[in-house]
Design an enzyme around this catalytic site. Structure first.
Site, mmCIF file in Angstrom:
data_model
loop_
_atom_site.group_PDB
_atom_site.id
_atom_site.type_symbol
_atom_site.label_atom_id
_atom_site.label_comp_id
_atom_site.label_asym_id
_atom_site.label_seq_id
_atom_site.Cartn_x
_atom_site.Cartn_y
_atom_site.Cartn_z
ATOM 1 N N ALA A 115 -113.827 -37.724 -36.383
ATOM 2 C CA ALA A 115 -114.073 -38.104 -34.991
ATOM 3 C C ALA A 115 -113.314 -37.309 -33.939
ATOM 4 O O ALA A 115 -113.741 -37.258 -32.788
ATOM 5 C CB ALA A 115 -113.769 -39.594 -34.811
ATOM 6 N N CYS A 237 -121.387 -27.527 -35.282
ATOM 7 C CA CYS A 237 -121.454 -26.614 -34.132
ATOM 8 C C CYS A 237 -121.484 -25.177 -34.639
ATOM 9 O O CYS A 237 -120.821 -24.298 -34.103
ATOM 10 C CB CYS A 237 -120.290 -26.841 -33.174
ATOM 11 S SG CYS A 237 -118.651 -26.648 -33.917
#
Length: 481
Positions: A115, A237
């Site tokens: 997270a 990403c």
């Protein structure tokens, strides 16, 4: 083929292998300026809007979310009063899509497994709050990063439990425990090349293969924690199909999962089935390419678990009530808050700090729990003092006493200065909330002729800048587009 000198040659060769002539456009885009984004963030005001004072900095809306805007190039807004108040979160526009893909539903139990620093957790918490709330757990294995996660969750008022564990330890403690899980996996970061020169410099040709092994391990543990019928959002990403399409293909081949279709977000492209055994359902996942969309490189897929992966029953444990959760605690809450949230009555404790017990029956011996829920108060002798985090958990009007201050006064408050006591502040409580433009900054304590500043010493700063002054700077420069 020619490519920008700052781009690793081996990476350029890999992208040329996958994209052919289109790689020229990608490599050219990766040498340009990154897109900057800002989204609404205050979880205690889930249906609110951004203050008008931010308008000079905002450009187009991010088309895949109602909460995001592109930012003008120019000064950072991270050291401004509204950022410190948790009104907004600075986040890559492409990363905002992950919480949108999760699509939180009322009453769900949600885990964000990797997270830190908290952008996806806090946005998922905001979307869940709009739909009645959820039980949120945010985890990160790295001790330094989990502290940043806790700070960001506190700043925007995300009411989540925070753990600092490995996926394997959590899977052992929490089999079949969650309705939805986010795995924003560690990756080679190729989508961040134009944003972060350090990621570019650290990239190695074998990075996609190395990270793929780690991603498969994390996902295996995540699926063990998912209930049958639950959703798993996998995102990276990076750009290489070894970490994207081919990881999803591996999941489809080895686990009882189905790939769910995601919305056809503007500027996003379908994932490439031809890079992973021509499985047509892979087109249900989405990619944002830096040369085709206004954002950094991102991949998002949502999978549904059709039948349980784990055959272990979950060991349930009872949450232990904080010893202060008694008549004294109830009386203090009544004196301090106008409408007491139910979660503030279900508390647990660590030393002298009272926490809302978000973790509940997920509590398990041996797990490293940084916070079982947001901290509410500290007990000093027989007196309760509000914890700074509690200021972000209550909407405007939720405290018995609130002082609204202008930006200049707010800058002084964030530096630690006391406030003059206005005559209209209720004397029913020793403590009052301090707010700017309707967003709570923290607390103050009544004293003769003034309000003593309770803003945490570790957060105080003399670097806070005026939004009005920054807006003039943007307006004066034609380059801030």
């Amino acid at each position: 083929m020619r490519f920008p000198p700052e781009i690793p040659a081996a990476f350029a060769a890999q992208m040329t292998h996958w994209l052919g002539a289109e790689a020229d456009h990608l490599l050219s885009a990766l040498s340009g300026r990154p897109w900057r984004g800002l989204r609404y963030a205050a979880v205690a005001k889930p249906n609110g809007s951004l203050p008008a004072s931010l308008a000079p900095f905002l450009r187009d809306r991010v088309p895949w979310t109602e909460d995001g805007f592109y930012l003008a190039q120019g000064p950072s807004l991270g050291y401004t009063v509204l950022h410190q108040a948790g009104a907004f979160y600075l986040q890559d526009p492409s990363a905002m899509a992950v919480a949108v893909a999760l699509d939180p539903r009322p009453g769900e139990r949600i885990l964000d497994l990797c997270a830190a620093p908290g952008g996806k957790t806090t946005y998922a918490a905001l979307l869940a709050a709009r739909r009645g709330g959820a039980q949120m757990v945010a985890n990160d294995i790295h001790r330094d990063r989990v502290l940043a996660l806790a700070e960001n969750a506190e700043r925007v008022g995300a009411p989540c439990a925070i753990t600092n564990e490995s996926p394997s330890q959590l899977a052992e403690a929490w089999p079949q425990a969650f309705d939805a899980i986010i795995v924003d996996a560690p990756c080679s970061g190729e989508g961040m090349f134009r944003k972060d020169p350090a990621v570019r410099a650290e990239w190695r040709p074998d990075a996609p293969e190395r990270f793929q092994a780690l991603q498969k391990d994390i996902l295996t543990h995540a699926l063990n924690m998912l209930k049958p019928g639950g959703r798993l959002v996998y995102s990276t990403c990076t750009l290489n199909p070894l970490e994207n399409e081919q990881v999803v293909l591996w999941l489809l081949d080895h686990f009882p999962v189905e790939l769910e279709p995601l919305p056809e977000w503007p500027e996003w492209q379908p994932a490439r089935a031809d890079w992973a055994a021509d499985r047509p359902e892979l087109r249900r996942a989405r990619r944002l390419w830096p040369h085709l969309g206004r954002g950094e490189g991102h991949f998002v897929a949502r999978l549904r678990l059709c039948e349980p992966v784990s055959d272990q029953p979950r060991r349930r444990s009872k949450s232990s009530a904080h010893p202060g959760a008694n008549k004294a605690w109830e009386a203090w809450l009544e004196s301090f808050v106008t409408a007491i949230p139910a979660s503030w009555r279900r508390t647990t404790g660590n030393k002298n700090v009272v926490f809302a017990d978000v973790l509940g029956d997920l509590a398990a011996p041996g797990l490293r729990v940084l916070r079982p829920g947001p901290p509410l108060a500290e007990r000093k002798g027989r007196v309760y003092v509000p914890h700074h985090a509690a200021s972000r958990l209550i909407p405007p009007g939720g405290f018995r006493a609130t002082v609204e201050i202008d930006e200049e006064t707010a800058i002084r408050y964030l530096a630690g200065e006391p406030l003059a006591a206005p005559g209209d502040v209720s004397e029913e409580t020793a403590f009052c909330a301090v707010a700017h433009e309707g967003f709570h900054l923290g607390f103050a304590k009544r004293a003769p002729g003034r309000l003593n500043n309770l803003y945490p010493r570790g957060l105080r700063s003399t670097r806070i800048e005026s939004l009005a002054a920054l807006a003039e700077e943007v307006a004066a420069s034609s380059s801030y587009t």
